[in-house]
Design a protein around this motif. Structure first.
Motif, PDB file in Angstrom:
ATOM      1  N   UNK A  83      -8.926   0.242  -1.837  1.00  0.00           N
ATOM      2  CA  UNK A  83      -9.826   0.909  -2.669  1.00  0.00           C
ATOM      3  C   UNK A  83      -8.513   2.458  -2.859  1.00  0.00           C
ATOM      4  N   UNK A  84      -8.507   2.118  -4.513  1.00  0.00           N
ATOM      5  CA  UNK A  84      -7.160   3.535  -4.964  1.00  0.00           C
ATOM      6  C   UNK A  84      -8.301   4.332  -5.204  1.00  0.00           C
ATOM      7  N   UNK A  85      -7.740   5.498  -4.708  1.00  0.00           N
ATOM      8  CA  UNK A  85      -8.204   6.908  -5.127  1.00  0.00           C
ATOM      9  C   UNK A  85      -6.979   7.452  -6.786  1.00  0.00           C
ATOM     10  N   UNK A  86      -7.888   7.354  -7.748  1.00  0.00           N
ATOM     11  CA  UNK A  86      -6.970   7.582  -9.167  1.00  0.00           C
ATOM     12  C   UNK A  86      -7.155   8.586  -9.132  1.00  0.00           C
ATOM     13  N   UNK A  91       0.816  -1.361   0.159  1.00  0.00           N
ATOM     14  CA  UNK A  91       0.042  -0.330   0.002  1.00  0.00           C
ATOM     15  C   UNK A  91       0.854   1.302  -0.338  1.00  0.00           C
ATOM     16  N   UNK A  92       1.981   1.413   0.338  1.00  0.00           N
ATOM     17  CA  UNK A  92       2.500   2.416   0.800  1.00  0.00           C
ATOM     18  C   UNK A  92       3.596   2.435  -1.481  1.00  0.00           C
ATOM     19  N   UNK A  93       3.961   1.324  -0.910  1.00  0.00           N
ATOM     20  CA  UNK A  93       4.187   1.534  -2.353  1.00  0.00           C
ATOM     21  C   UNK A  93       3.842   2.537  -3.426  1.00  0.00           C
ATOM     22  N   UNK A  94       2.279   2.235  -2.916  1.00  0.00           N
ATOM     23  CA  UNK A  94       1.560   2.107  -4.545  1.00  0.00           C
ATOM     24  C   UNK A  94       1.423   4.073  -4.409  1.00  0.00           C
ATOM     25  N   UNK A  95       0.844   4.565  -2.685  1.00  0.00           N
ATOM     26  CA  UNK A  95       0.941   5.380  -2.731  1.00  0.00           C
ATOM     27  C   UNK A  95       1.935   6.514  -2.978  1.00  0.00           C
ATOM     28  N   UNK A  96       2.950   5.818  -2.365  1.00  0.00           N
ATOM     29  CA  UNK A  96       4.221   6.773  -2.691  1.00  0.00           C
ATOM     30  C   UNK A  96       4.625   6.728  -5.065  1.00  0.00           C
ATOM     31  N   UNK A 121       2.178   7.720  -6.641  1.00  0.00           N
ATOM     32  CA  UNK A 121       0.519   8.726  -6.723  1.00  0.00           C
ATOM     33  C   UNK A 121      -0.405   7.359  -6.945  1.00  0.00           C
ATOM     34  N   UNK A 122      -0.549   6.151  -6.743  1.00  0.00           N
ATOM     35  CA  UNK A 122      -1.740   5.380  -6.796  1.00  0.00           C
ATOM     36  C   UNK A 122      -2.527   5.967  -5.468  1.00  0.00           C
ATOM     37  N   UNK A 123      -2.750   6.602  -5.378  1.00  0.00           N
ATOM     38  CA  UNK A 123      -3.013   6.816  -3.129  1.00  0.00           C
ATOM     39  C   UNK A 123      -3.738   5.573  -2.765  1.00  0.00           C
ATOM     40  N   UNK A 124      -3.547   4.969  -1.869  1.00  0.00           N
ATOM     41  CA  UNK A 124      -4.283   3.606  -1.289  1.00  0.00           C
ATOM     42  C   UNK A 124      -5.412   4.584  -0.575  1.00  0.00           C
TER      43      UNK A 124
END
Length: 800
Positions: free
Chosen positions: A159-162, A22-27, A29-32
């Motif tokens: 759940x991603x906030x794209x 989750x952290x890798x995706x958020x950092x 630009x794909x905010x979890x």
């Protein structure tokens, strides 16, 4: 975008725990936005089989069940569920189990009969709110198996906030591709086994609107069993992505959309007539959609039709007449590329949305259309049987989106990022991103893939380099710049001085949107033709404001609905007006031709004049309370208040505010009809002033303080009722002798001794000289001069 972690890890399985992923995706630009378990924790729940069901000997609504839980001997369990029956498989909580909500299961005696466990409903396990009966399990569920492991309930939901530019990540394949890029884990794309052509049936496809749909694929599949069940693994993945299972064929189209990002649609082929036509809607055309609602369509709405009727809103939703049913035997499967500009805005205009339109508005990979068609046909034939025909494809290559190479200069990347990356570092990152590139003298020429609509300019590529390099790896350097004191002219005061003044008079500052309801403009500004937005963020925010009053009334209503009965608010901001006049010199740099954007300050007072206290009797705030606030705001200037009508204000309690004879703004009580419309039980007093004139002040000037006593006289004049006190004060100020330093109105009288239709106004006159004490003769001459002005100009008469 919601998805199951277990599903994602079938495509890419990085050596990261859930939180790390989750952290890798958020950092990147794909905010979890949310991370939650599929089910709450519980223990000692197994798959069980009900062997026998007998009536409880001491209770009419209970049954006594013999249950196989995978042990040597069955257990006796008392159950109250209405759907319990012999032979069914259900979850069973054994003695010692801990269920959601802190429920502990023990061996208990129920109406004189020992119960060794509990048969569970979905709600008791925290899986849903359904408690109508036991949770029935498939017949092949292994008895004695731990239910969490059997149902894969240790899964997590992401759940991603794209952001709108990342439409390529609205699929499991897109997200897996990103995870592979970020972590280096191997990507295992969904296996594709194309269905061989078994029949030659096909439909002609005609593109009458190639700009909106440059590629369309269709395929007939005959002899399907639409009643075939959807397999449990597919239902599970759909439900964990937030979609409910409908039928096998519809579930396949939704599954492919989630897996590959390409929406599909299935028509009942028996309900189609002739060729498939992609065209724009015709004048007056209507269509009933699968949600049962009929929509009148405008000419810029893209349609899927046959030769006789409309079938669907392209890229948005299918029509009711051609939808799949459980009796469908022949299917026409659609996969198409729709230009985002042909879809964007139409769902909102029709007050609807769909998962398909959400993706097409942001951009779907035009290179995956045929692959998605093959995947959909493969799953339909596997689940529902049938024979597939050939894929019919029509496309207009000239209308397909062009993917032009984008230059990336090494020096430009270093300047934007603030960190220097060498050519080899950037080449490694581009390779990691699976972007094809060529080297040149300045850096690179990069060819974006078809699924990356967002890579159009050099800055887009710099952002990609930064994402993969890692934002945390970019050093933070404080800005360095030459500082200079800005001029602070004495003839102009800060807007903060005005704000602090209002705050000191119990007003609170608010900030409202410049986008408002069209009704507010009509009600509070009398503006029947406001500046409309082409793409409003909400239906109730469709026009630009020409007055700040509507926003303040909205704030009042919001607070009043929450039991706040005393409100003082103000706002500074711009209004937006149409104009033919050229902008003035001070605002020429920021002006937009044809529009004026004056800076204004507005306030609203509602409720009691003072907060609850013992020293003052409670009374409603009135016009004169707010007039005092406005006068304090305008000081050291003196404002004039001229009775005048305004569409927002009470006809007899409104005034135009003037400064040096020029209009400055308005003040007054809200019109009674707006109080009624906006459900306000008491009057609110508002003001709105142009801000720029208030910021200009006179330079400080020395004035000698007189050492001699002042002389004070009162002048009471009887005038006609319609004569304005403001006009009399203005005349006195303009014509007063040099020895008169101040004239103020201090009394208004109507009643005994004053004729009907007339009123008495009393003025206090202060006279003083800096060089000597005034004589009685000088005082009397000055008073006579002032009296003469009022008599000659206003027909006044000294009150005896």
């Amino acid at each position: 975008m919601k998805f199951s972690e277990a599903w994602l890890r079938t495509l890419v399985d990085p050596k990261l725990p859930t939180r790390g992923l989750a952290t890798a995706l958020t950092m990147a630009g794909l905010e979890v936005d949310a991370l939650e378990p599929v089910a709450p924790p519980f223990t000692k729940v197994v798959v069980a089989k009900v062997l026998e069901v007998a009536q409880h000997p001491n209770a009419d609504k209970l049954t006594l069940c013999r249950v196989d839980v995978g042990e040597e001997a069955p257990r006796a369990i008392v159950c109250g569920a209405p759907n319990v029956r012999a032979g069914m498989k259900v979850p069973c909580a054994l003695a010692g189990a801990e269920l959601p909500g802190g429920l502990a299961i023990k061996v208990a005696t129920v109406r004189g009969v020992q119960s060794d466990g509990m048969l569970c409903s979905a709600r008791e396990l925290g899986l849903s709110d359904d408690h109508s009966g036991l949770l029935a399990l498939p017949e092949d569920a292994p008895v004695g198996e731990d239910y969490r492991r059997y149902a894969r309930l240790d899964d997590m939901l992401f759940t991603l906030k794209l952001t709108p530019n990342r439409g390529d990540c609205l699929s499991l394949l897109g997200i897996a591709r990103e995870v592979s890029i970020l972590t280096g884990a191997a990507l295992s794309e969904p296996a594709l086994h194309p269905v061989a052509r078994a029949i030659d049936d096909r439909r002609e496809i005609r593109l009458d609107a190639p700009a909106g749909c440059p590629r369309y694929c269709g395929r007939i599949i005959r002899g399907v069993d639409a009643r075939a069940p959807t397999p449990a693994w597919m239902v599970e993945r759909l439900e964990r992505a937030g979609l409910r299972s409908i039928s096998a064929i519809v579930d396949v189209t939704n599954y492919v959309m989630l897996e590959l990002g390409q929406p599909l649609h299935a028509f009942d082929d028996a309900k189609l007539e002739g060729a498939i036509v992609v065209r724009w809607a015709r004048p007056g055309e209507k269509l009933v959609l699968i949600n049962g609602k009929e929509h009148a369509l405008e000419r810029d709405v893209l349609m899927i039709a046959d030769e006789r009727k409309a079938l669907a809103l392209a890229g948005i939703m299918g029509g009711l007449e051609s939808e799949i049913s459980l009796d469908t035997r022949d299917v026409f499967l659609e996969a198409a590329f729709f230009d985002p500009k042909a879809i964007a805005g139409r769902p909102r205009r029709l007050n609807m949305t769909s998962d398909a339109s959400y993706r097409f508005e942001r951009g779907v990979d035009p290179g995956i259309t045929v692959r998605a068609m093959e995947r959909g046909a493969e799953l339909i034939v596997a689940l529902c049987g049938g024979k597939a025909g050939p894929i019919s494809e029509t496309h207009d290559e000239a209308k397909m989106p062009a993917r032009k190479p984008v230059p990336l200069r090494t020096g430009r990347a270093a300047k934007i990022l603030g960190v220097r990356l060498g050519d080899e570092d950037i080449a490694r990152i581009l390779g990691q991103l699976k972007l094809r590139f060529e080297r040149n003298a300045d850096g690179f020429l990069v060819a974006p893939p078809t699924h990356r609509f967002d890579l159009e300019i050099e800055e887009d590529l710099v952002e990609e380099v930064a994402r993969v390099h890692g934002y945390d790896n970019i050093p933070t350097r404080p800005p360095a710049a030459r500082m200079a004191m800005l001029p602070l002219p004495e003839a102009r005061r800060s807007i903060w001085a005005l704000k602090h003044l209002l705050c000191g008079r119990e007003y609170f500052e608010v900030i409202n949107y410049s986008f408002v309801e069209a009704a507010w403009e009509a009600d509070f500004a009398g503006n029947a033709d406001p500046i409309a937005l082409e793409n409003p963020i909400a239906a109730q925010m469709s026009v630009m404001r020409s007055s700040l009053i509507g926003g303040l009334v909205g704030v009042l209503r919001h607070n009043f609905a929450r039991q706040v009965d005393r409100v003082r608010v103000f706002e500074t901001g711009r209004a937006f007006l149409r104009t033919d006049a050229p902008p003035d010199e001070a605002h020429a740099a920021t002006a937009v031709k044809g529009y004026d954007q004056p800076h204004r300050i507005a306030g609203l007072a509602y409720g009691t004049a003072y907060g609850e206290q013992w020293g003052e009797k409670a009374r409603r705030v009135d016009f004169f309370d707010v007039k005092g606030d406005v006068e304090a705001l305008i000081a050291p200037h003196r404002a004039g208040f001229v009775p005048a009508p305004h569409p927002a204000l009470h006809p007899g309690r409104s005034a135009r505010v003037e400064l040096n004879g020029q209009p400055l703004g308005w003040i007054g009580e809200l019109h009674p009809k707006w109080l009624q419309k906006y459900e306000l039980p008491a009057p609110a007093v508002v003001f709105e002033l142009d801000l720029d004139p208030l910021l200009a002040v006179s330079l400080p000037r020395y004035a000698e303080v007189s050492r001699f006593p002042a002389v004070v006289r009162d002048l009471a004049m009887v005038v006609a009722e319609e004569v304005a006190a403001q006009a009399m004060l203005g005349a006195l100020a303009a014509g007063k002798p040099a020895v008169v330093t101040d004239v103020k109105l201090f009394d208004l009288y109507r009643g005994s001794g004053v004729e009907k239709g007339r009123k008495s106004l009393a003025f206090r006159v202060v006279m003083q000289d800096t060089a000597r004490t005034l004589t009685d003769a000088e005082v009397e001459a000055a008073m006579a001069h002032l009296t003469g002005i009022l008599v000659s100009r206003f027909g006044g008469k000294l009150r005896s």
